[in-house]
Design a protein around this motif. Structure first.
Motif, mmCIF file in Angstrom:
data_model
loop_
_atom_site.group_PDB
_atom_site.id
_atom_site.type_symbol
_atom_site.label_atom_id
_atom_site.label_comp_id
_atom_site.label_asym_id
_atom_site.label_seq_id
_atom_site.Cartn_x
_atom_site.Cartn_y
_atom_site.Cartn_z
ATOM 1 N N THR A 1 18.707 114.566 -6.409
ATOM 2 C CA THR A 1 19.069 113.217 -5.999
ATOM 3 C C THR A 1 18.154 112.736 -4.872
ATOM 4 O O THR A 1 17.809 111.551 -4.809
ATOM 5 C CB THR A 1 20.534 113.168 -5.543
ATOM 6 N N ALA B 1 19.675 99.622 -7.917
ATOM 7 C CA ALA B 1 21.115 99.866 -8.020
ATOM 8 C C ALA B 1 21.401 101.355 -7.894
ATOM 9 O O ALA B 1 22.421 101.758 -7.332
ATOM 10 C CB ALA B 1 21.634 99.327 -9.346
ATOM 11 N N ILE B 2 20.509 102.177 -8.415
ATOM 12 C CA ILE B 2 20.714 103.628 -8.341
ATOM 13 C C ILE B 2 20.511 104.136 -6.915
ATOM 14 O O ILE B 2 21.181 105.062 -6.474
ATOM 15 C CB ILE B 2 19.742 104.346 -9.310
ATOM 16 N N TYR B 3 19.589 103.490 -6.184
ATOM 17 C CA TYR B 3 19.138 104.021 -4.898
ATOM 18 C C TYR B 3 20.262 104.427 -3.940
ATOM 19 O O TYR B 3 20.295 105.583 -3.494
ATOM 20 C CB TYR B 3 18.169 103.038 -4.233
ATOM 21 N N ILE C 1 15.078 111.376 -6.501
ATOM 22 C CA ILE C 1 15.284 110.054 -7.110
ATOM 23 C C ILE C 1 15.288 108.971 -6.035
ATOM 24 O O ILE C 1 14.653 107.923 -6.174
ATOM 25 C CB ILE C 1 16.595 110.039 -7.923
ATOM 26 N N TRP D 1 23.321 105.177 -4.417
ATOM 27 C CA TRP D 1 24.102 106.285 -4.956
ATOM 28 C C TRP D 1 23.333 107.593 -4.826
ATOM 29 O O TRP D 1 23.883 108.609 -4.409
ATOM 30 C CB TRP D 1 24.444 106.037 -6.431
ATOM 31 N N ALA D 2 22.050 107.560 -5.196
ATOM 32 C CA ALA D 2 21.249 108.782 -5.130
ATOM 33 C C ALA D 2 21.119 109.243 -3.685
ATOM 34 O O ALA D 2 21.300 110.424 -3.375
ATOM 35 C CB ALA D 2 19.868 108.538 -5.740
ATOM 36 N N VAL E 1 12.483 105.886 -5.615
ATOM 37 C CA VAL E 1 12.706 104.433 -5.652
ATOM 38 C C VAL E 1 11.958 103.761 -4.508
ATOM 39 O O VAL E 1 11.298 102.727 -4.691
ATOM 40 C CB VAL E 1 14.216 104.114 -5.597
ATOM 41 N N ILE F 1 17.467 98.079 -11.890
ATOM 42 C CA ILE F 1 18.226 99.304 -12.156
ATOM 43 C C ILE F 1 17.948 100.342 -11.069
ATOM 44 O O ILE F 1 18.870 100.960 -10.525
ATOM 45 C CB ILE F 1 17.855 99.862 -13.550
ATOM 46 N N ALA F 2 16.651 100.496 -10.724
ATOM 47 C CA ALA F 2 16.281 101.516 -9.732
ATOM 48 C C ALA F 2 16.955 101.218 -8.396
ATOM 49 O O ALA F 2 17.490 102.125 -7.747
ATOM 50 C CB ALA F 2 14.768 101.557 -9.571
#
Lengths: 246, 56, 221
Positions: free
Chosen positions: A209, A16-18, A212, A20-21, A216, A13-14
């Protein structure tokens, strides 16, 4: 809840977020900084120094959010033995300390032209300074043990003790401040107009952001060093076993 | 040109506004660089460790 | 309750046998306070102005120095492991040890404070609130310090680290402790700060033994 306890799931999950953030942070900085520096108007009282607040206030927000996040992570670690929660807390602490230092530095740079001196025992600056020491204490304690797991647990307890104390310290410092100083032009207390809110929110989003995304990266590094430690330990065990067998 | 100068002057507060932005930029960029280098170093360490394992 | 009284009696007996330990803390309190006139100058009105704050700061530092050893002896000789394994309610154990610590260091500091206040020219009406504030504030100091002392057990740099952890948490006690002395000297109503100090003591009494117990449990695991 337990889905996140598994490091592999968590990192999926992290990771996948990276992007975008990181991307969002870049975009928000690219929009926010020009607005903060150029297109937003100067304040009628503070003049152009108001632009410093677009860094000072988001840094202050990050300082608080990160600490509450660390306390929540520490609680999850102590109650449910949630390893990733602790890793988040541990990886966040140095970033929280840096945001706190930035908040202090920008506050001082705002204070020099506004108050005529770099340091005033303003309630907010004083609380920020104490928060900085609390961050330093957490980092020092987490790092002070030979056995990393003991450092994790001690630091987690300290984070919870700290989060109970933060409102008490704030209350005390505010009380002390009103006792000793007549209210003057205070950092961030002066009324915020609509023109100032836009750059403020953009910079807050950019900082959030940014945190975040870097978190990660730091989590990946922390997980790897745990793997390295385990690999080393098992290597030692293997070589000892072969030595014993020979 | 004149416009640029007044912008850089920050209404006489250049001495405080620019260092604030400069220090923040250095700190944020530093955080990213440090995190990436740290991650790279550990990835390398892990790879050599794994390679040594396979070699055994 | 029997655990509490038994441990309290034991710790007090030990402290009595090594009474030099409490003496050292009081001596530190005295010498640290005496340093201030040398640093600031002997003008009576300047000293009187800062007397309350100086006594509070030096009392906090003296208490901090003694807290460093609150659990170390028991930790190193294995008594702590036995206490944890014995199944005795650990917060009670903590409370007994903290009470013993307060009786052997906090109380001597309170008794010593008026003598030191004399050397700092504290105005006459300041003595009662100062001692009352110390009486209400030092239990919080011992209780909060116990959490820190339990957390740093087994670290490489116990004492300095303890200061870094605990001193920021002492700031509220320092603020209201000093304020209760100053309120009287400047002729304002005095009860407010003292009541808040009492509130801190109650809060610390309800929360700190549990936090300390958790810290001790992870230390011996």
């Amino acid at each position: 809840m337990h889905k996140f306890a598994n490091p592999t799931q968590f990192m999926r999950i992290a990771n996948a977020i990276y992007p975008w953030a990181a991307g969002l942070s870049m975009i928000l900085f690219l929009i926010g900084v020009p607005i903060a520096l150029v297109s937003s108007p100067a304040d009628y009282q503070q003049g152009e120094t108001v632009r410093i607040l677009y860094l000072h206030v988001p840094a202050a927000v990050m300082m608080q959010m990160i600490y509450y996040g660390m306390a929540a992570g520490s609680a999850a670690y102590l109650i449910w033995r949630h390893p990733m929660a602790n890793l988040v807390a541990k990886a966040s602490a140095p970033m929280g300390a840096i945001f706190t230092a930035l908040c202090l530095i920008c506050g001082m740079l705002w204070g020099q032209p506004m108050w005529g001196t770099f340091w005033v025992w303003d309630a907010r600056l004083t609380s920020t300074l104490i928060q900085f020491f609390i961050y330093l204490g957490y980092i020092a304690l987490a790092d002070a043990f030979e056995d990393p797991e003991r450092g994790d647990r001690a630091a987690a307890i300290l984070a919870l003790v700290g989060v109970v104390n933060v409102p008490i310290i704030k209350f005390s410092v505010n009380w002390w401040n009103t006792l000793h100083q007549p209210a003057s032009l205070s950092l961030t207390k002066s009324s915020m107009t609509g023109d100032m809110l836009l750059p403020l929110f953009l910079m807050m989003g950019a900082f959030g952001t940014f945190y975040i995304a870097v978190l990660v990266l730091r989590l990946r590094a922390e997980l790897l060093s745990a793997k390295i430690r385990n690999a080393r330990l098992s290597q030692v065990a293997v070589s000892e076993a072969t030595a014993a067998a020979e | 040109m004149n416009k640029l100068l007044t912008f850089l002057d920050m209404g006489g507060y250049a001495l405080w506004v620019w260092p604030a932005y400069g220090i923040t930029a250095v700190a944020l960029i530093g955080m990213v660089i440090f995190a990436r280098r740290d991650l790279k170093a550990r990835e390398r360490e892990f790879e050599t460790l794994r390679a040594a394992r396979r070699g055994e | 309750m029997s655990v509490f009284s038994a441990l309290l009696a034991r710790d007090l007996k030990l402290a009595l046998r090594q009474s030099a330990d409490s003496m050292t803390v009081v001596a530190f309190f005295a010498i640290a306070t005496v340093l201030f006139p040398f640093g600031i100058g002997p003008e009576a009105n300047v000293l009187a102005r800062i007397a309350g704050g100086v006594l509070w700061v030096t009392a906090l530092l003296a208490a901090l120095l003694s807290l460093d050893r609150l659990f170390t002896v028991d930790y190193e000789d294995g008594t702590l492991d036995q206490l944890v394994l014995s199944g005795a309610p650990l917060p009670m154990v903590v409370l007994a040890k903290v009470t013993a610590h307060w009786l052997t260091t906090g109380v001597p500091l309170i008794i010593m404070s008026p003598v030191l206040a004399l050397t700092l020219h504290l105005p006459a009406q300041g003595y009662a609130p100062m001692m009352l504030a110390l009486l209400l504030g030092t239990p919080t100091v011992s209780l909060v310090g116990a959490v820190g002392a339990a957390l740093v057990l087994g670290t490489r740099r116990g004492g300095v680290l303890l200061s870094l952890l605990v001193l920021p948490l002492y700031i509220p006690v320092l603020i209201f402790g000093t304020a209760s002395v100053e309120a009287v000297i400047t002729g304002v109503e005095t009860n407010g700060p003292l009541l808040i100090l009492a509130g801190f003591a109650v809060l610390a009494l309800t929360l700190c033994p549990w936090a300390t117990a958790a810290a001790l449990r992870q230390a011996v695991e």
